[in-house]
Design an enzyme around this catalytic site. Sequence first.
Site, PDB file in Angstrom:
ATOM      1  N   PHE A 526       5.321  -4.551  -2.248  1.00  0.00           N
ATOM      2  CA  PHE A 526       6.334  -3.731  -2.110  1.00  0.00           C
ATOM      3  C   PHE A 526       7.086  -3.612  -3.308  1.00  0.00           C
ATOM      4  O   PHE A 526       7.771  -2.732  -3.726  1.00  0.00           O
ATOM      5  CB  PHE A 526       7.115  -4.235  -0.779  1.00  0.00           C
ATOM      6  N   GLY A 527       7.505  -5.036  -3.874  1.00  0.00           N
ATOM      7  CA  GLY A 527       8.401  -5.050  -5.179  1.00  0.00           C
ATOM      8  C   GLY A 527       9.158  -6.207  -4.930  1.00  0.00           C
ATOM      9  O   GLY A 527       8.696  -7.178  -4.290  1.00  0.00           O
ATOM     10  N   ASP A 640      -1.082  -7.866   8.352  1.00  0.00           N
ATOM     11  CA  ASP A 640      -0.962  -8.349   7.232  1.00  0.00           C
ATOM     12  C   ASP A 640      -0.330  -9.981   7.287  1.00  0.00           C
ATOM     13  O   ASP A 640       0.538 -10.390   6.595  1.00  0.00           O
ATOM     14  CB  ASP A 640      -0.264  -7.772   6.234  1.00  0.00           C
TER      15      ASP A 640
END
Length: 825
Positions: A526-527, A640
Amino acid sequence: MEILHYFLFFGLLMSYLGICRAQDTITANQTLRDGDTLVSADEMYELGFFSRGNITNRYLGIWYKNKSPLTVAWVANRETPIRDSSGVFRVDTNGSLLVIAGSNNTVVWSSNPGPVSPPTINPVAQLLNPGNLVVRDQSGEGSLIWQSFDHPGDMFLPGIKLGKDLISGLDRRLSSWKSVDDPSPGLYEALMNTNGYPQLWVERDSVPYSRFGPWNGLTFNGIPTHISNSIYTHDFVMNDKEVYYWFTLVNTSVVTRIYFTPEGIPLRMNWNERTQMWFLYSSANIDMCSLFALCGSNGRCDPKNSPLCSCMEGFEPRNPDEWSASQWSSGCRRRTALSCSNGDGFRVFNNVKLPDTRRAWFNRSMTLGECETACKQNCSCNAYSNIDIRMNGSGCLLWFGDLMDIRTVDESQDLFVRMAVSDLTVQSIPEFTSRPAGSNKKRQTIIVVVSILSILVMVILILAILYGRRKNKRSRVKKIPVQTIDEEYIMDSQDDDTELTAFSLTKISKSTNDFANDKKLGQGGFGPVYKGVLDDGREIAVKRLSKTSRQGIGEFKNEVKFIAKLQHRNLVKLLGYCIQGDENMLIYEYMPNKSLDSFIFDKIKSFILGWSDRFRIIHGIARGLLYLHQDSRFKIVHRDLKTSNILLDVDMNPKISDFGLARMFREHENEANTNNVVGTLGYIAPEYAVDGIFSEKSDVFSFGVLVLEIVSGKKNRGFSHQNDSDNLLAHAWRLFDEGMAMELLAAHMRESCVASEVLRSVHIGLLCVQHFAKDRPTMSSVVLMFDKEGALPQPKQPAFFAKGSLPQLNLASVDDITMTTLEPR
């Protein structure tokens, strides 16, 4: 002659009727009824039925003979009293001790509550001189079947081992009475906590209440009065079979005991023969500072000060307003962040009780110098100390994370706490103190230069903040439009939607020091994720959407949609969001211990998580998944699940995070199909990887991988073994199939684990990673398997059995960073 026969017969009859009074044993052919007693050979202890005070309930117990008032050392049927005087005590032929209510012939207590063991030929119960009721098999060599010393109550007698048997899992702990006259279990327990480096604990209603320890070679750190003397000697034993504390008598003529009161206070009581009374010989150091972590993290408690709590030197209150109101639970934080690369120093704290060692790493053979070097070389190490204070000291304890439950004590054991150089006095910096006196001029020059640089940095920082505020005022704040979330997944009623706070970019930027590098917690698909502190003192984690991320606004909205509506102790809590300009951020509760993978796959930090911690984490993950699959308003598949998405709070409780790839199923929907596989290699189920079919059983597969990774401390992806080419799943199955499942456990835990828990975890993990989804259990079944004892089905050969059988997926992740392309829903 007839008179002689009469007296002989009468003597034999009286001997038979009074056998329980005259002897210290009872066999399977005998019973002891209410009113009869069994007496130890030295006539110190007596066993029988008793009542206390005005309570008429009857209990089978052991008490001190001929000592008033009645002093009970052990009770059998604490939770199931007999309501009248019909009680019967006997030895079953299988070696079990039974307490029976004669009025209805009901067994109210048994020493063997589990499955009936094979019958023994000739069991006998005996009350030994130390007050220990034992059952032996007389047919053999008197082998021990059971003993009351393994199940103490509120009395700690000479010879009792307070601690754990690491082979059988037996946990010997003291349990207070509900009141002085009611022996049913009370609120307090005293136990040996074997997580990290062992220490003595008192728990109130299963919550930490006070802590004594760790053992420093002479006594438990923090109990200076608890030392050996001419009356008794004590010792702490720690090996690969057991961990325990006990004491033995030096002067056997002294009658002494440790009494664990209904208020949770351990008192040593000695008997005075002259006054015929018990008197208080010593007690633990009980005061307000005895309450566990009263001053929060990095705080120090001193009962001689007012207020009691203060921050350790180099630290400041995390929430000053609360501290001014004498509310210290928020604890303290560092005044200056550490800078490992620039070289930190250590401040020595004298006369303190060492911090909580549940998360500490230890080595009993290292020197203090080697311990310092080990801490210096690991930037995560926050403090160190030696273990044994005798002679020149030996052993090494390393602490990672916040330091908890420190107090001032009147004993000598030094704690070395890592500090930024600027928070150390010139005299305390080793590099300076080792120099000759002629270097004063050079030191002064260094101080001047450092001061000037500090002022320049402050001026630049202030100008940058002012500029940033001015710029942000011109920005236009955007809010998340509810309409952008797919109508298909909007909840039935927006009235019960969880409201999230819309944070301004200015507030988030300030909390993270303008997203400074030293605030960065990690990096995902995502970052980056940053740590922040809001103006009210709350710590937050800021998940910032990277402009180059393959995960975009779709996953951003997906995570907001799901996690905002999920409330469970094992799911991470979303506090709010920030959308402003090009910035998209999610604001979470801060997890101080970061993610599970940072512990179990790290060579040093893996020692912090003992087996009991790992077993509890496995349970927590299972309960969180059960909530997602079954107990929440909607069936949700995470898709996930992996170690880096399991976050740990301050108490190492697991919380499932990262719902960017989660998928919600309708009421009657059990599985779905996609052309775009998302997730992380090593955790993806075979039917999902090959055919694109996913369901809650896909999460079950990922959970099974997690379990085996937590047990072994090894990653499934990239696993290798010198004896074969198996992956972790295949290696675990081979060991299990050969009856060697314990070999899967990481070596450093084999001395302190409960073998039955390890074997059960491996067994359940293998059931979860079976090749076909239909063969895997549901999470509700998994939770029941952990919570209840019983036979488990045999696992079949797991999926991806051969090392080279992992599928080649273009969309799967590299280096465990999830790379995805979301399919339309």
